[in-house]
Design an enzyme around this catalytic site. Structure first.
Site, PDB file in Angstrom:
ATOM      1  N   SER A  11       0.839  -1.196   0.000  1.00  0.00           N
ATOM      2  CA  SER A  11       0.000   0.000   0.000  1.00  0.00           C
ATOM      3  C   SER A  11       0.875   1.248   0.000  1.00  0.00           C
ATOM      4  CB  SER A  11      -0.918   0.016   1.223  1.00  0.00           C
ATOM      5  OG  SER A  11      -1.739   1.168   1.216  1.00  0.00           O
TER       6      SER A  11
ATOM      7  N   LYS B  67      -4.526  -6.951   2.481  1.00  0.00           N
ATOM      8  CA  LYS B  67      -4.531  -5.858   1.503  1.00  0.00           C
ATOM      9  C   LYS B  67      -5.887  -5.732   0.821  1.00  0.00           C
ATOM     10  CE  LYS B  67      -2.617  -2.628  -1.099  1.00  0.00           C
ATOM     11  NZ  LYS B  67      -3.463  -2.468  -2.279  1.00  0.00           N
TER      12      LYS B  67
ATOM     13  N   HIS C 181      -8.042  -3.919   3.243  1.00  0.00           N
ATOM     14  CA  HIS C 181      -7.553  -2.536   3.222  1.00  0.00           C
ATOM     15  C   HIS C 181      -8.196  -1.763   2.080  1.00  0.00           C
ATOM     16  CE1 HIS C 181      -4.827   0.342   1.229  1.00  0.00           C
ATOM     17  NE2 HIS C 181      -4.367   0.668   2.419  1.00  0.00           N
ATOM     18  N   ASN C 182      -8.204  -2.360   0.889  1.00  0.00           N
ATOM     19  CA  ASN C 182      -8.749  -1.658  -0.267  1.00  0.00           C
ATOM     20  C   ASN C 182     -10.267  -1.517  -0.175  1.00  0.00           C
ATOM     21  OD1 ASN C 182      -6.093  -1.783  -1.071  1.00  0.00           O
ATOM     22  ND2 ASN C 182      -6.568  -2.325  -3.178  1.00  0.00           N
TER      23      ASN C 182
ATOM     24  N   GLU D  32     -10.758   1.339   2.038  1.00  0.00           N
ATOM     25  CA  GLU D  32     -10.411   2.519   1.234  1.00  0.00           C
ATOM     26  C   GLU D  32     -11.608   2.981   0.398  1.00  0.00           C
ATOM     27  OE1 GLU D  32      -7.926   2.391  -2.689  1.00  0.00           O
ATOM     28  OE2 GLU D  32      -6.542   2.363  -0.997  1.00  0.00           O
TER      29      GLU D  32
END
Length: 298
Positions: free
Chosen positions: A120, A170, A173-174, A177
């Site tokens: 990231s 990840k 995480h996205n 986001e």
């Protein structure tokens, strides 16, 4: 270390340059000739095939793959038969964790080590210090701590679990986001349409100065306003979805976890095609600022 690097896209080239700057010997390959030439101009040693890459590396070899998730199986199917027992391959792209677990089993059955590392920070993070989310066998992952320290911002790496843990983390995480960017976009559209003659740039500046929502995203919106103006002229109000948001929603459903915010933000992106909005412009501007995504009006 000597590192074979595969993939010189926006993230890959910047990461290769950081590795070189930190004193590592980088030998790289990219299928597209133009990207290889760009890397060569930046002082990266390049070769013209995966076979040449493997031959150029001392054993045990260490290779970092940084390609789109659609291209990983193709690269690995050509690369893995060229490698030897004890070599290590890292997949640093955005891949569905289930695919990562499958690949790990196939690769390790040949005696080759495999790590999945979610990265990231966008192109600037790749160049100046990223956040690394690491999955794989602990005894293998721990061999490369000095490498993580060279690639990451201070203390911005963790070995999180077995195969797939890095890409799973990840992915989530996205998904988060997506929701954060959507909230910023919606909030700033409310500000824009209010009865007050607000300077959105001033609002972005004050929000990003010790407020509860101070963040890199708010700072990037400030940068976008300074670059494109408060109407975000030239920025598309239609927002692309890159896949990780959908994966997060699908996984949440499998785990019986409600993810209304992430799901709504994903649906917004899907419905934005042919239905541009100012919220969409804000989200697109943020994607451009942190990821270098092409978000121009069509």
């Amino acid at each position: 270390m000597q590192i074979g690097y595969i993939g010189f896209g926006k993230m890959g080239l910047n990461m290769a340059l950081r590795l070189k700057e930190k004193g590592h010997e980088v030998v790289g390959f990219n299928r597209g000739k133009e990207a290889r030439e760009n890397a060569k101009k930046e002082g990266i040693k390049t070769v013209d095939s995966l076979k040449d890459l493997v031959v150029s590396l001392s054993t045990p070899r260490f290779l970092w793959v940084m390609v789109s998730h659609q291209g990983v199986d193709e690269v690995l199917s050509e690369l893995i038969p060229l490698l030897s027992k004890g070599d290590t391959v890292v997949d640093g792209g955005n891949c569905l964790y289930k695919d990562t677990i499958r690949r790990a089993k196939e690769i390790e059955s040949r005696g080759i080590n495999f790590l999945d590392i979610g990265v990231s920070g966008g192109p600037s993070g790749a160049r100046y210090g990223a956040c690394l989310m690491i999955g794989g066998k602990k005894e293998i992952a721990e061999k490369y701590i000095s490498l993580y320290e060279d690639l990451s911002a201070p203390e911005a790496w963790k070995i999180l679990g077995g195969h797939g843990a890095g890409h799973f983390t990840k992915m989530v995480h996205n998904g988060i986001e997506y929701g954060m960017m959507q909230a910023i976009g919606e909030g700033f559209e409310v500000l824009k349409k209010s009865e007050f003659d607000l300077s959105l740039l001033d609002v972005a500046l004050i929000y990003n100065n010790k407020s509860v929502i101070e963040s890199r995203l708010t700072n990037w919106l400030k940068d976008a306003y300074q670059k494109y103006g408060e109407d975000l002229g030239g920025i598309s109000g239609e927002v692309s979805a890159s896949g990780e948001g959908q994966w997060t929603v699908d996984t949440a459903h499998e785990l019986s976890v409600p993810v209304k915010v992430i799901e709504d933000s994903l649906e917004f992106r899907k419905k934005s095609a042919g239905n541009p909005t100012y919220t969409g412009k804000v989200v697109s501007a943020l994607r451009n600022q942190f990821g270098g995504h092409d978000v121009g009006e069509k």
